[in-house]
Design a protein around this motif. Structure first.
Motif, PDB file in Angstrom:
ATOM      1  N   UNK A 386      11.220   4.262  -5.389  1.00 19.92           N
ATOM      2  CA  UNK A 386      10.573   2.957  -5.202  1.00 19.92           C
ATOM      3  C   UNK A 386       9.202   2.982  -5.871  1.00 19.92           C
ATOM      4  N   UNK A 387       9.023   2.124  -6.870  1.00 23.22           N
ATOM      5  CA  UNK A 387       7.813   2.155  -7.676  1.00 23.22           C
ATOM      6  C   UNK A 387       6.618   1.609  -6.916  1.00 23.22           C
ATOM      7  N   UNK A 388       5.432   2.153  -7.228  1.00 22.93           N
ATOM      8  CA  UNK A 388       4.183   1.576  -6.749  1.00 22.93           C
ATOM      9  C   UNK A 388       3.209   1.502  -7.924  1.00 22.93           C
ATOM     10  N   UNK A 389       2.199   0.648  -7.776  1.00 23.69           N
ATOM     11  CA  UNK A 389       1.297   0.342  -8.877  1.00 23.69           C
ATOM     12  C   UNK A 389       0.092   1.274  -8.882  1.00 23.69           C
ATOM     13  N   UNK A 390      -0.818   1.019  -9.826  1.00 20.96           N
ATOM     14  CA  UNK A 390      -2.016   1.831  -9.995  1.00 20.96           C
ATOM     15  C   UNK A 390      -2.928   1.731  -8.778  1.00 20.96           C
ATOM     16  N   UNK A 391      -3.713   2.768  -8.567  1.00 27.06           N
ATOM     17  CA  UNK A 391      -4.677   2.787  -7.464  1.00 27.06           C
ATOM     18  C   UNK A 391      -5.790   3.766  -7.807  1.00 27.06           C
ATOM     19  N   UNK A 392      -6.982   3.490  -7.270  1.00 27.16           N
ATOM     20  CA  UNK A 392      -8.141   4.372  -7.438  1.00 27.16           C
ATOM     21  C   UNK A 392      -8.679   4.754  -6.067  1.00 27.16           C
ATOM     22  N   UNK A 393      -9.027   6.000  -5.918  1.00 25.01           N
ATOM     23  CA  UNK A 393      -9.537   6.539  -4.665  1.00 25.01           C
ATOM     24  C   UNK A 393     -10.957   7.073  -4.892  1.00 25.01           C
ATOM     25  N   UNK A 394     -11.892   6.605  -4.093  1.00 20.48           N
ATOM     26  CA  UNK A 394     -13.274   7.062  -4.166  1.00 20.48           C
ATOM     27  C   UNK A 394     -13.577   7.858  -2.897  1.00 20.48           C
ATOM     28  N   UNK A 395     -13.962   9.111  -3.095  1.00 18.60           N
ATOM     29  CA  UNK A 395     -14.044  10.047  -1.980  1.00 18.60           C
ATOM     30  C   UNK A 395     -15.419  10.697  -1.900  1.00 18.60           C
ATOM     31  N   UNK A 396     -15.739  11.151  -0.692  1.00 18.07           N
ATOM     32  CA  UNK A 396     -16.964  11.897  -0.447  1.00 18.07           C
ATOM     33  C   UNK A 396     -16.613  13.114   0.398  1.00 18.07           C
ATOM     34  N   UNK A 397     -17.284  14.237   0.111  1.00 16.68           N
ATOM     35  CA  UNK A 397     -17.055  15.441   0.898  1.00 16.68           C
ATOM     36  C   UNK A 397     -18.382  15.971   1.403  1.00 16.68           C
ATOM     37  N   UNK A 398     -18.396  16.323   2.672  1.00 12.20           N
ATOM     38  CA  UNK A 398     -19.538  16.997   3.294  1.00 12.20           C
ATOM     39  C   UNK A 398     -19.056  17.650   4.580  1.00 12.20           C
ATOM     40  N   UNK A 399     -19.756  18.687   4.978  1.00 13.71           N
ATOM     41  CA  UNK A 399     -19.457  19.383   6.234  1.00 13.71           C
ATOM     42  C   UNK A 399     -17.999  19.818   6.335  1.00 13.71           C
ATOM     43  N   UNK A 400     -17.405  20.143   5.196  1.00 11.34           N
ATOM     44  CA  UNK A 400     -16.053  20.671   5.211  1.00 11.34           C
ATOM     45  C   UNK A 400     -14.952  19.642   5.284  1.00 11.34           C
ATOM     46  N   UNK A 414       6.814  -5.471  -3.134  1.00 13.62           N
ATOM     47  CA  UNK A 414       6.484  -6.867  -2.873  1.00 13.62           C
ATOM     48  C   UNK A 414       5.397  -7.076  -1.852  1.00 13.62           C
ATOM     49  N   UNK A 415       4.919  -6.018  -1.207  1.00 17.19           N
ATOM     50  CA  UNK A 415       3.834  -6.116  -0.241  1.00 17.19           C
ATOM     51  C   UNK A 415       2.733  -5.133  -0.595  1.00 17.19           C
ATOM     52  N   UNK A 416       2.079  -4.621   0.427  1.00 15.70           N
ATOM     53  CA  UNK A 416       0.992  -3.677   0.195  1.00 15.70           C
ATOM     54  C   UNK A 416       0.977  -2.596   1.270  1.00 15.70           C
ATOM     55  N   UNK A 417       0.561  -1.415   0.842  1.00 16.52           N
ATOM     56  CA  UNK A 417       0.215  -0.350   1.771  1.00 16.52           C
ATOM     57  C   UNK A 417      -1.295  -0.176   1.700  1.00 16.52           C
ATOM     58  N   UNK A 418      -1.958  -0.327   2.824  1.00 14.48           N
ATOM     59  CA  UNK A 418      -3.408  -0.221   2.864  1.00 14.48           C
ATOM     60  C   UNK A 418      -3.856   1.020   3.608  1.00 14.48           C
ATOM     61  N   UNK A 419      -4.808   1.737   3.017  1.00 15.73           N
ATOM     62  CA  UNK A 419      -5.413   2.902   3.654  1.00 15.73           C
ATOM     63  C   UNK A 419      -6.839   2.513   4.048  1.00 15.73           C
ATOM     64  N   UNK A 420      -7.032   2.242   5.337  1.00 18.67           N
ATOM     65  CA  UNK A 420      -8.351   1.829   5.811  1.00 18.67           C
ATOM     66  C   UNK A 420      -9.306   3.004   5.898  1.00 18.67           C
ATOM     67  N   UNK A 436      -5.889  12.894   8.376  1.00 17.95           N
ATOM     68  CA  UNK A 436      -5.768  11.734   9.262  1.00 17.95           C
ATOM     69  C   UNK A 436      -6.105  10.492   8.455  1.00 17.95           C
ATOM     70  N   UNK A 437      -5.343   9.415   8.663  1.00 17.63           N
ATOM     71  CA  UNK A 437      -5.582   8.169   7.955  1.00 17.63           C
ATOM     72  C   UNK A 437      -5.215   6.993   8.845  1.00 17.63           C
ATOM     73  N   UNK A 438      -5.812   5.843   8.564  1.00 17.17           N
ATOM     74  CA  UNK A 438      -5.424   4.584   9.203  1.00 17.17           C
ATOM     75  C   UNK A 438      -4.603   3.801   8.193  1.00 17.17           C
ATOM     76  N   UNK A 439      -3.437   3.346   8.606  1.00 18.47           N
ATOM     77  CA  UNK A 439      -2.456   2.806   7.666  1.00 18.47           C
ATOM     78  C   UNK A 439      -2.076   1.379   8.032  1.00 18.47           C
ATOM     79  N   UNK A 440      -2.020   0.518   7.008  1.00 17.54           N
ATOM     80  CA  UNK A 440      -1.535  -0.852   7.176  1.00 17.54           C
ATOM     81  C   UNK A 440      -0.351  -1.097   6.250  1.00 17.54           C
ATOM     82  N   UNK A 441       0.673  -1.752   6.782  1.00 22.32           N
ATOM     83  CA  UNK A 441       1.813  -2.174   5.986  1.00 22.32           C
ATOM     84  C   UNK A 441       1.907  -3.684   6.071  1.00 22.32           C
ATOM     85  N   UNK A 442       1.855  -4.350   4.925  1.00 21.60           N
ATOM     86  CA  UNK A 442       1.860  -5.809   4.897  1.00 21.60           C
ATOM     87  C   UNK A 442       3.045  -6.306   4.076  1.00 21.60           C
TER      88      UNK A 442
END
Length: 669
Positions: A386-400, A414-420, A436-442
């Motif tokens: 099942x194909x999904x489109x392009x995405x960019x992830x901006x991350x920060x690391x501190x304290x391990x 046809x919808x979206x998967x959201x990572x809050x 751990x992640x917070x996930x939305x399916x729309x």
């Protein structure tokens, strides 16, 4: 030295014909002999004598060689060339209960030469009288086990059960300087094992340049080599070497029983992998500190050559890579302090088609202390086809920890998967990877999902918000729930967890609640006759192992709904009967039923408690071993009753498949 002194007395034999000597202790060139006994018999006018040399113990401690009960016997011959006599003696030598080897010795005033032979194996030794501290050794087809003692001096748990050595060794054992050993060796089919199973190797073939310096209670060594084929296992790292040359270099030093210092680590495998670094190891070879930089200009061979040990544990043995990357890491006291992974047009996939990421670019950075920023993105990909489109992830690391700096939305079906949110804890000595992640399916298209997974032709949408999805110890747990709009009703999923998601025998557990599903649409999809009405129920404690049900408590029933007829077709009645060992009972004669296409019903209910491949069945009402599945209404009134509450689960599944496929046709008698 012993023989030189002894043979200097040979003229005495003209009168005595026999001579003996006992020497308590001899030290020379880093070697100590104890309880030495020498005997020479030379009858009058005989062309040669008989020499026997015995030693209770030989200890070349710096080289690791120790032998007991040495015994060498040979015919002694004297050759005169000019004014200098030369002595030659060749014969068998034994040590304890070991096999006899052939030792030949040639000795004169200028040099000593010895040759030790066993089958095709040959060791030649030369020592000049002018420089007695220097020994030159020539090795030909020598079993690796012969030098195991030397290796164990530096690595006490190592063993060399197989392999051959060819080359030259230069030993400088000057009493005023550390023992110095230089060796240029060719190894063939070398095998290595350790007593603690921490490392192993097999089939190693290549060339080695080795230098040891062994001052008192210390070691300094340099090893450079070129390998052509073979396998290495160190911890979970399994390396399969190519036939093309791979070069490496290591410098190491150790004082007493302290840590190992490795100021130089170097590995060159063409465009596949280049490594530079340094390390400090505990006496038990645990990592105290480590710094590595890695680069690959063509990563296609990296998974098969270097990652298979770790990938097997993660269940993704079929990982494929295309493109390049750079990486660096620093460990201190076995804890990761910093890491960076830079990707350049890297394609990542799975040979089983479970996932794919196209053209990964960017840099991921990790820090156990001060904050660092990074970002990575892909141009597209697929999950189980099942194909999904392009995405960019901006991350920060501190304290391990590695955290998501802003919301990510991935268009999918046809919808979206959201990572809050996203928080990642990398593996450590105390725990594995945690996430751990917070996930939305729309509005995910269930029909497209079903087609991609080769499921029945479901229609509907998948929507939900999961406050926390946790991954730890190869297990995914979902807090919250999912709501699936399906067949004009709703399926709510809770307590969802997945063990070994990409490993062997993945296991899924969850609870489901069904609300108001349109039975006409549902039975149409499965080809299970035709039933009109609304279906409700629960499936608690569902457990799937390798996607096959092994346990659950299920209860399904219909409930009246305004404007919705409750009718069941002849085909559906027959299918229910064939699946549940049931029969139908009517108020009219059986043959009269053939006049009707469908029947009204007051209620339908069925339950199953699956344990140990046995389904304990029930219905709207249960009495003894009988249970009512369909309670009829109107004329003709038709009830369907099951008469076997314990049903073999594999048999039940076969019946369901047969009924859904139309293999069981309705028969009216």
């Amino acid at each position: 030295m012993i023989l030189t002194l002894f043979l200097a007395c040979v003229p005495v034999l003209v009168q005595a014909q026999s001579m003996q000597a006992r020497i308590k202790r001899v030290e020379a060139a880093g070697t100590t002999l104890r309880d030495v006994r020498v005997r020479l018999d030379w009858p009058t006018d005989a062309p040669e004598g008989r020499l026997r040399l015995q030693a209770g113990d030989l200890d070349a401690g710096a080289l690791g060689w120790r032998f007991r009960d040495l015994d060498w016997q040979c015919p002694l011959q004297r050759e005169t060339t000019g004014v200098t006599p030369r002595w030659r003696c060749a014969g068998p030598v034994r040590s304890g209960d070991g096999p006899a080897l052939q030792l030949a010795l040639v000795l004169d005033a200028a040099a000593t030469a010895a040759t030790l032979v066993s089958g095709d194996a040959r060791v030649g030794l030369v020592r000049d009288s002018a420089t007695p501290e220097i020994t030159r050794i020539d090795l030909r087809q020598v079993p690796a086990a012969w030098v195991e003692a030397l290796v164990r001096e530096a690595w006490s748990v190592a063993r060399l059960p197989r392999g051959r050595l060819d080359g030259k060794v230069h030993i400088n054992a000057h009493s005023a300087r550390p023992l110095d050993v230089d060796a240029d060796l060719a190894v063939t089919a070398l095998a290595l094992e350790t007593d603690d199973a921490s490392a192993a190797a097999d089939g190693l073939t290549g060339d080695l340049a080795i230098r040891f310096l062994l001052p008192d209670d210390a070691l300094t060594a340099t090893v450079d080599g070129r390998l052509r084929g073979g396998e290495l296992l160190v911890g979970n790292a399994y390396v399969v070497l190519p036939e093309s040359p791979v070069t490496f270099g290591v410098d190491l030093a150790r004082a007493g029983a302290g840590d190992w210092a490795l100021p130089r680590l170097q590995w060159r495998d063409g465009a596949t992998l280049q490594v530079d670094g340094q390390a400090r190891l505990r006496p038990d070879l645990e990592i105290a500190s480590l710094g590595l930089s890695l680069a690959s200009h063509d990563a296609a061979a990296v998974p098969g050559r270097y990652l298979s040990g770790w990938l097997g544990q993660a269940g993704i043995q079929g990982l494929t890579l295309s493109g390049g990357f750079r990486a660096g890491l620093e460990l201190d006291d076995a804890a990761l302090r910093s890491a960076e992974l830079s990707l350049t047009g890297l394609d990542v996939g799975d040979s089983d088609g479970r996932f794919r990421f196209d053209r990964l670019d960017g840099a991921l950075r990790y820090s156990a202390a001060a904050p660092v920023l990074g970002s990575v993105g892909w141009q597209g990909g697929a999950l189980y086809g099942m194909s999904f489109d392009a995405a960019d992830w901006h991350l920060e690391s501190r304290d391990g920890l590695l955290r998501l700096r802003e919301l990510v939305e991935v268009p999918f079906l046809g919808g979206q998967i959201g990572f809050d949110s996203l928080e990642v804890q990398l593996p450590s000595a105390r725990s594995g990877l945690r996430m751990a992640t917070a996930l939305r399916l729309d509005a995910i298209d269930v029909g497209a999902l079903a087609r991609s997974l080769d499921w029945p032709a479901f229609e509907g949408t998948l929507t939900g918000h999961i406050p926390t999805v946790r991954y730890a110890d190869n297990r995914i747990d979902f807090d919250g729930g999912l709501s699936i709009g399906l067949f004009d009703g709703r399926v709510d999923v809770s307590s969802l967890a997945v063990e070994r998601p990409f490993g062997v025998l993945p296991t899924v557990t969850s609870d489901l609640v069904l609300t108001g599903l349109d039975l006409h649409a549902l039975t149409g999809v499965f080809g299970f006759g035709s039933i009109e009405g609304r279906l409700h129920g629960r499936i608690d404690g569902l457990r799937l192992v390798d996607w096959n049900a092994t346990a659950f408590d299920a209860e399904l029933h219909t409930e009246p709904a305004p404007g919705v007829r409750q009718r069941i077709s002849q085909r559906a009645v027959q299918d229910i009967s064939s699946v549940g060992d049931a029969s139908f009972v009517t108020t009219l004669q059986g043959r009269a039923i053939a006049l009707f296409d469908d029947f009204g019903y007051r209620g339908i209910g069925i339950s199953c408690r699956l344990r140990n491949e046995v389904c304990r069945m029930g219905g709207l009402r249960s009495e003894g071993n009988a249970f009512t599945i369909v309670r009829g209404a109107g004329l003709p009134r038709l009830d369907v009753v099951g008469f076997n509450r314990d049903v073999d689960w594999p048999t039940l599944v076969e019946r369901l498949v047969a009924a859904a496929g139309g293999d069981v046709a309705p028969v009216i008698e």
